[in-house]
Motif scaffolding. Structure first.
Motif, PDB file in Angstrom:
ATOM      1  N   ASN A  74      -2.967  -6.319   5.627  1.00 11.56           N
ATOM      2  CA  ASN A  74      -2.576  -5.568   4.434  1.00 11.56           C
ATOM      3  C   ASN A  74      -2.600  -4.091   4.772  1.00 11.56           C
TER       4      ASN A  74
ATOM      5  N   ASP B  98      -7.939  -2.438  -3.731  1.00  8.68           N
ATOM      6  CA  ASP B  98      -7.672  -1.911  -2.385  1.00  8.68           C
ATOM      7  C   ASP B  98      -8.090  -0.442  -2.261  1.00  8.68           C
TER       8      ASP B  98
ATOM      9  N   GLU C 100      -6.346 -11.744  -3.425  1.00 10.52           N
ATOM     10  CA  GLU C 100      -7.734 -11.281  -3.540  1.00 10.52           C
ATOM     11  C   GLU C 100      -8.124 -10.959  -4.982  1.00 10.52           C
TER      12      GLU C 100
ATOM     13  N   GLU D 207      -2.273  -4.708  -4.106  1.00  9.52           N
ATOM     14  CA  GLU D 207      -1.878  -4.805  -2.696  1.00  9.52           C
ATOM     15  C   GLU D 207      -1.847  -6.263  -2.252  1.00  9.52           C
ATOM     16  N   ASN D 208      -2.894  -7.014  -2.587  1.00  8.97           N
ATOM     17  CA  ASN D 208      -2.936  -8.415  -2.161  1.00  8.97           C
ATOM     18  C   ASN D 208      -3.392  -9.298  -3.317  1.00  8.97           C
TER      19      ASN D 208
ATOM     20  N   LYS E 189      -4.032  -0.667   4.424  1.00 12.06           N
ATOM     21  CA  LYS E 189      -5.313  -0.094   3.994  1.00 12.06           C
ATOM     22  C   LYS E 189      -5.173   1.425   3.961  1.00 12.06           C
ATOM     23  N   TYR E 190      -5.590   2.018   2.842  1.00 10.56           N
ATOM     24  CA  TYR E 190      -5.495   3.468   2.678  1.00 10.56           C
ATOM     25  C   TYR E 190      -6.459   4.176   3.630  1.00 10.56           C
TER      26      TYR E 190
ATOM     27  N   TYR F 155      -1.530   5.106   5.345  1.00 12.54           N
ATOM     28  CA  TYR F 155      -2.094   3.753   5.389  1.00 12.54           C
ATOM     29  C   TYR F 155      -2.094   3.228   6.824  1.00 12.54           C
TER      30      TYR F 155
END
Ligand SMILES: *[C@@H]1O[C@H](CO)[C@@H](O)[C@H](O)[C@H]1NC(C)=O
Ligand SMILES: *[C@@H]1O[C@H](CO)[C@@H](O)[C@H](O)[C@H]1NC(C)=O
Ligand SMILES: *[C@@H]1O[C@H](CO)[C@@H](O)[C@H](O)[C@H]1NC(C)=O
Ligand SMILES: *[C@@H]1O[C@H](CO)[C@@H](O)[C@H](O)[C@H]1NC(C)=O
Ligand SMILES: *[C@@H]1O[C@H](CO)[C@@H](O)[C@H](O)[C@H]1NC(C)=O
Length: 523
Positions: free
Chosen positions: A506, A268, A280, A276-277, A508-509, A520
């Motif tokens: 999700n 991520d 994936e 994070e996920n 995201k930075y 995020y």
């Protein structure tokens, strides 16, 4: 609907007691004299000063009431159907109610759920929400701690009425009574009603949304065990596949998580010792298999996995499959959750699978769980246990139609529940909907590194307190669809905050400190 009958009866009696045309608040002590309804008893009513009521906190300390309250407790007798109140009912549910004094009351009513086999009232959650100004009630789920039993026997399971009350009905038994008492105390109905529960309480949340859709405006159903009959098969599957040479020590589990994190943490774009996920993350567990002749440990430390351990880990990631149909019985565990698997290997199958299979599914206290057939015996769990303990009807149209909103949170590293079940159930619910897909009424927030209903020691730097009500309340009361959720309170004592996102989004930075939730965006 049973509960309408029940609620009407409760209100009729209360209205008779409270005969004057303009309702006036009544004192805490006089609630003791109220005859609520057949089967209902108010046993104690105490005015409590600020700071004078102490309950256990989640972290092992105590929590006190921030302001004065009227503290009520009582019982409700219910009958053989596990629902109908009756003075001569054979079963007893006990409840407590915390009523903030009017000056500190936010006008909202809440019922909290139970955990595990219930048998006691979750005063910790009650006090936490009370301190925000809610009038809060909780129950023991329809049976006492004594009936919850021990690791080998739970008498409530052999009593069908108590078993049905546990997940399906105890909230509906409790709610009309406690809400009517709150209404009398404030001389006004609460403006909004909320349900708040996690684990078994999450299952109870889905049960009320499905069976008693009019009871609550907003429901929090965290880490829901709402497919209980199959959850216990997941516990059993994981235990049976990790016995003997398939067993993985805590050190081996830590080894796996370290390797998985090294492979997937940065996917991520953020190096935070966290995935994070996990869906994936493509990690091949066979890459950790020992080379021929290599020993799995060196000076007591895991350096690779034996073939049997690789097979065992693969079984836990895959989850139980029906050996006759190949169909999923329950989802498997996510990459990055391995550190917490010891509970699956050693404990949960004894506490939950063994008791429920023996007492409910097979009605045989000598039943040998190692002989459970993941093909031919699954339908037995479906036909016998599911109607009593599951709440998996995906049609929540009545709850949606009355404007109800439901939020689920689920940790990716939950040691109990395979994390993707709430996603699968969300997809079933959406598939069953008749109305506009764009109008939401249910959201699932996946928590990277999240445990069962909060933090896990496997990820101590991950905030484990989810600001559910700050998302749910504006949704219910102002129609503001939540777009994110704040989490705080990492158990390592650091002050990181994180952004949780409604599935399928999700975090995201974007920019700034990686430990600040405002760095995020949900996408
Ligand atoms: C559990 O409770 C049952 C019934 O009360 C009792 O017979 C049994 O010995 C108890 N087992 C343990 C391990 O305490
Ligand atoms: C695990 O041990 C059993 C005997 O206890 C053996 O039959 C089996 O092949 C072993 N499994 C693996 C993958 O080594
Ligand atoms: C369970 O078995 C007992 C006898 O061992 C029997 O009395 C009881 O009716 C059975 N319960 C159910 C639900 O079949
Ligand atoms: C239970 O079943 C397993 C598998 O068939 C068998 O190995 C074990 O000995 C049985 N345990 C008891 C106590 O009978
Ligand atoms: C967290 O603590 C650090 C060090 O004490 C501080 O620099 C930082 O501003 C704090 N962050 C937040 C979000 O409060």
């Amino acid at each position: 609907m049973h509960y309408i009958r029940l609620y009407t009866a409760v209100l009729a009696v209360l209205t008779a007691v409270h005969a004057s045309s303009i309702p006036r608040p009544i004192s805490c002590s006089s609630l003791l004299e109220v005859t609520v309804s057949s089967g209902v008893q108010v046993l104690t009513s105490v005015d409590v000063a600020a700071g004078a009521l102490s309950v256990p906190s989640y972290s092992g300390g105590t929590i006190l009431n921030s302001f004065p309250l009227c503290h009520l407790s009582g019982s409700i007798k219910y009958g053989a159907d596990g629902l109908t109140l009756a003075a001569n009912g054979a079963n007893t549910l006990t409840w407590e109610l915390y009523l903030p004094v009017t000056a500190n009351y936010n006008g909202r009513f809440m019922v909290v759920g139970d955990s595990g086999y219930a048998g006691s009232i979750d005063t910790t959650t009650m006090m936490t929400e009370f301190n925000l100004g809610y009038a809060v009630a909780g129950s023991d789920g329809g049976h006492s701690l004594a009936e919850t039993g021990n690791a080998t026997y739970a008498s409530f399971m052999t009593d069908v009425a108590q078993l049905k009350a546990w997940i399906h009905n105890s909230i509906a038994i409790t709610t009309p009574t406690v809400r009517a008492l709150a209404t009398l105390y404030y001389a006004a109905s609460p403006k909004y009603s909320y349900y708040y529960g996690c684990s078994t309480g999450g299952a109870q949340g889905y049960a009320v949304a499905s069976l008693y859709p009019d009871l609550f405006d907003g429901i929090y159903a965290g880490s829901p065990g709402n497919w209980y009959s199959h959850l216990i098969l997941s516990f059993l599957w994981n235990a049976l596949h990790t016995q003997g040479n398939g067993s993985m020590s805590q050190d081996a589990l830590n080894f796996i998580t370290t390797k998985v994190l090294a492979a997937c943490d940065a996917l991520d774009g953020v190096n935070d010792n966290l995935i994070e996920n996990p869906s994936e993350c493509k990690f091949d567990i066979t890459s950790l298999k020992c080379k021929s002749g290599q020993s799995a440990t060196s000076s007591g430390t895991t350096v690779c996995l034996t073939a049997a351990q690789v097979k065992a880990a693969e079984a836990v990631y895959a989850g139980p499959k029906n050996t006759l149909t190949g169909k999923e019985i329950y989802p498997g565990f996510a990459l990055g959750s391995e550190k917490a698997w010891l509970l699956q290997e050693t404990t949960l199958y004894k506490e939950f699978s063994e008791l429920i299979l023996k007492e409910v599914v097979f009605n045989d206290s000598n039943y040998n769980i190692s002989t459970f057939n993941f093909g031919s015996d699954v339908s037995k769990a479906d036909s016998i246990a599911s109607p009593l303990i599951d709440s998996i009807n995906p049609s929540l149209s009545s709850f949606e139609a009355r404007g109800g909103k439901l939020i689920t949170t689920q940790g990716w590293a939950d040691a109990y529940n395979a994390p993707t079940w709430p996603i699968e159930f969300l997809e079933q619910i959406n598939a069953a909907r008749l109305t506009d897909e764009n109008s939401e009424f249910i959201q699932v927030y996946m928590v990277p590194g999240g445990g069962h209903c909060g933090p896990t020691s496997a990820y101590p730097h991950v905030p484990g307190t989810y600001d559910v009500l700050d998302s749910l309340v504006p949704w219910v009361e102002k129609g503001i669809v939540p777009t994110q959720m704040l989490s705080t309170g990492a158990i390592d004592g650091t002050n990181a905050t994180r952004k949780l996102c409604p599935y399928p989004q999700n975090a995201k930075y974007v920019r700034g400190s990686i430990d600040d939730w405002t760095s995020y965006t949900c996408a």
